[in-house]
Design a protein around this motif. Sequence first.
Motif, PDB file in Angstrom:
ATOM      1  N   ILE A 119       2.351 -20.254  -3.462  1.00  0.00           N
ATOM      2  CA  ILE A 119       2.167 -21.693  -2.608  1.00  0.00           C
ATOM      3  C   ILE A 119       3.360 -22.156  -1.789  1.00  0.00           C
ATOM      4  O   ILE A 119       3.197 -22.574  -0.736  1.00  0.00           O
ATOM      5  CB  ILE A 119       1.962 -22.724  -3.716  1.00  0.00           C
ATOM      6  CG1 ILE A 119       0.469 -22.526  -4.575  1.00  0.00           C
ATOM      7  CG2 ILE A 119       1.933 -24.396  -3.205  1.00  0.00           C
ATOM      8  CD1 ILE A 119       0.420 -23.287  -5.857  1.00  0.00           C
ATOM      9  N   VAL A 157      -3.098 -23.401   1.953  1.00  0.00           N
ATOM     10  CA  VAL A 157      -3.583 -22.912   0.617  1.00  0.00           C
ATOM     11  C   VAL A 157      -4.796 -23.274   0.665  1.00  0.00           C
ATOM     12  O   VAL A 157      -5.588 -24.004   0.787  1.00  0.00           O
ATOM     13  CB  VAL A 157      -2.931 -23.534  -0.452  1.00  0.00           C
ATOM     14  CG1 VAL A 157      -3.514 -23.335  -1.981  1.00  0.00           C
ATOM     15  CG2 VAL A 157      -1.509 -23.259  -0.553  1.00  0.00           C
ATOM     16  N   SER A 184      -8.187 -23.228  -2.060  1.00  0.00           N
ATOM     17  CA  SER A 184      -8.311 -23.156  -3.374  1.00  0.00           C
ATOM     18  C   SER A 184      -9.863 -23.503  -3.784  1.00  0.00           C
ATOM     19  O   SER A 184      -9.987 -24.233  -3.228  1.00  0.00           O
ATOM     20  CB  SER A 184      -7.149 -23.830  -3.758  1.00  0.00           C
ATOM     21  OG  SER A 184      -7.339 -23.948  -5.397  1.00  0.00           O
ATOM     22  N   SER A 221      -4.727 -26.495  -9.824  1.00  0.00           N
ATOM     23  CA  SER A 221      -4.450 -25.612  -8.419  1.00  0.00           C
ATOM     24  C   SER A 221      -4.096 -26.845  -7.420  1.00  0.00           C
ATOM     25  O   SER A 221      -3.264 -26.725  -6.569  1.00  0.00           O
ATOM     26  CB  SER A 221      -5.364 -24.751  -8.429  1.00  0.00           C
ATOM     27  OG  SER A 221      -5.636 -23.743  -9.038  1.00  0.00           O
ATOM     28  N   CYS A 222      -5.095 -27.776  -7.390  1.00  0.00           N
ATOM     29  CA  CYS A 222      -4.996 -28.771  -6.471  1.00  0.00           C
ATOM     30  C   CYS A 222      -3.839 -29.679  -6.415  1.00  0.00           C
ATOM     31  O   CYS A 222      -3.057 -29.815  -5.601  1.00  0.00           O
ATOM     32  CB  CYS A 222      -6.250 -29.763  -6.468  1.00  0.00           C
ATOM     33  SG  CYS A 222      -7.854 -28.956  -5.981  1.00  0.00           S
ATOM     34  N   THR A 236      -0.461 -27.683  -5.533  1.00  0.00           N
ATOM     35  CA  THR A 236      -0.606 -27.338  -4.171  1.00  0.00           C
ATOM     36  C   THR A 236      -0.264 -28.623  -3.274  1.00  0.00           C
ATOM     37  O   THR A 236       0.774 -28.541  -2.544  1.00  0.00           O
ATOM     38  CB  THR A 236      -1.711 -26.640  -3.577  1.00  0.00           C
ATOM     39  OG1 THR A 236      -2.158 -25.702  -4.087  1.00  0.00           O
ATOM     40  CG2 THR A 236      -1.789 -26.644  -2.066  1.00  0.00           C
ATOM     41  N   LYS A 245       1.820 -28.755   0.496  1.00  0.00           N
ATOM     42  CA  LYS A 245       0.992 -27.918   1.460  1.00  0.00           C
ATOM     43  C   LYS A 245      -0.144 -28.205   1.984  1.00  0.00           C
ATOM     44  O   LYS A 245      -0.790 -28.912   1.070  1.00  0.00           O
ATOM     45  CB  LYS A 245       1.035 -26.673   0.597  1.00  0.00           C
ATOM     46  CG  LYS A 245       2.231 -25.876   0.348  1.00  0.00           C
ATOM     47  CD  LYS A 245       3.111 -25.357   1.719  1.00  0.00           C
ATOM     48  CE  LYS A 245       4.319 -24.731   1.222  1.00  0.00           C
ATOM     49  NZ  LYS A 245       4.971 -24.143   2.646  1.00  0.00           N
ATOM     50  N   LEU A 277      -4.124 -28.187   2.261  1.00  0.00           N
ATOM     51  CA  LEU A 277      -4.914 -27.684   1.468  1.00  0.00           C
ATOM     52  C   LEU A 277      -6.415 -27.885   1.687  1.00  0.00           C
ATOM     53  O   LEU A 277      -6.899 -28.789   2.056  1.00  0.00           O
ATOM     54  CB  LEU A 277      -5.014 -28.162  -0.028  1.00  0.00           C
ATOM     55  CG  LEU A 277      -5.754 -27.990  -1.227  1.00  0.00           C
ATOM     56  CD1 LEU A 277      -5.737 -26.674  -1.480  1.00  0.00           C
ATOM     57  CD2 LEU A 277      -5.458 -29.173  -2.414  1.00  0.00           C
ATOM     58  N   LEU A 331      -6.706 -33.817   1.418  1.00  0.00           N
ATOM     59  CA  LEU A 331      -7.189 -32.635   1.454  1.00  0.00           C
ATOM     60  C   LEU A 331      -8.448 -32.469   2.189  1.00  0.00           C
ATOM     61  O   LEU A 331      -9.227 -33.396   2.369  1.00  0.00           O
ATOM     62  CB  LEU A 331      -7.281 -31.771   0.241  1.00  0.00           C
ATOM     63  CG  LEU A 331      -8.390 -32.294  -0.807  1.00  0.00           C
ATOM     64  CD1 LEU A 331      -9.619 -31.857  -0.638  1.00  0.00           C
ATOM     65  CD2 LEU A 331      -7.923 -31.689  -2.208  1.00  0.00           C
TER      66      LEU A 331
END
Length: 164
Positions: A71, A77, A79, A85-86, A89, A94, A96, A122
């Motif tokens: 990451i 990223v 995902s 994971s969310c 990140t 980062k 997303l 995101l």
Amino acid sequence: MKTVFVTVGTTSFDELIERITTPEAVQALKGRGCQQLVLQVGRGSILPESDSCYELGINAFRFKDSIAEDIKCADLVISHAGAGSCLETLGAGKPLLVVVNDKLMDNHQLELANRLYKDSHLLYCTPSTLVETLKTMDFSVLSPFLPGQPKHFADFLDRALGIQ
């Protein structure tokens, strides 16, 4: 955007891995400057070879003890919509793009992705809209994800229990 990291977490989401390695998706990524695609495929049945996309360098693996370094090194990223994971990140700051598995019943993933999208943290899509999203996504509209403040909760508990 030199490196794109794709993760499906500990589950399997073959449709995401299939779609991100199609010629159309690869062209969309290349058009955005991507040179390296790192795929964490989890329990899925697909494990692309390093030479499977002649247009991009590919590194695929199933699991690691931690994907934090992947990451950290990624410029983007992509995902599945798993909460872990969310949050990992977004916590790393980062950009997303979440791909929601729309074949799941009682899809909590859609709820999470939609909530974080509404809060401008995101972008999200489904596998069928992935290529178009890769072509049109604009991460400049996103707001930074601010980390939680667990001390506030701890202070509240201390007061409620009469410790403070």
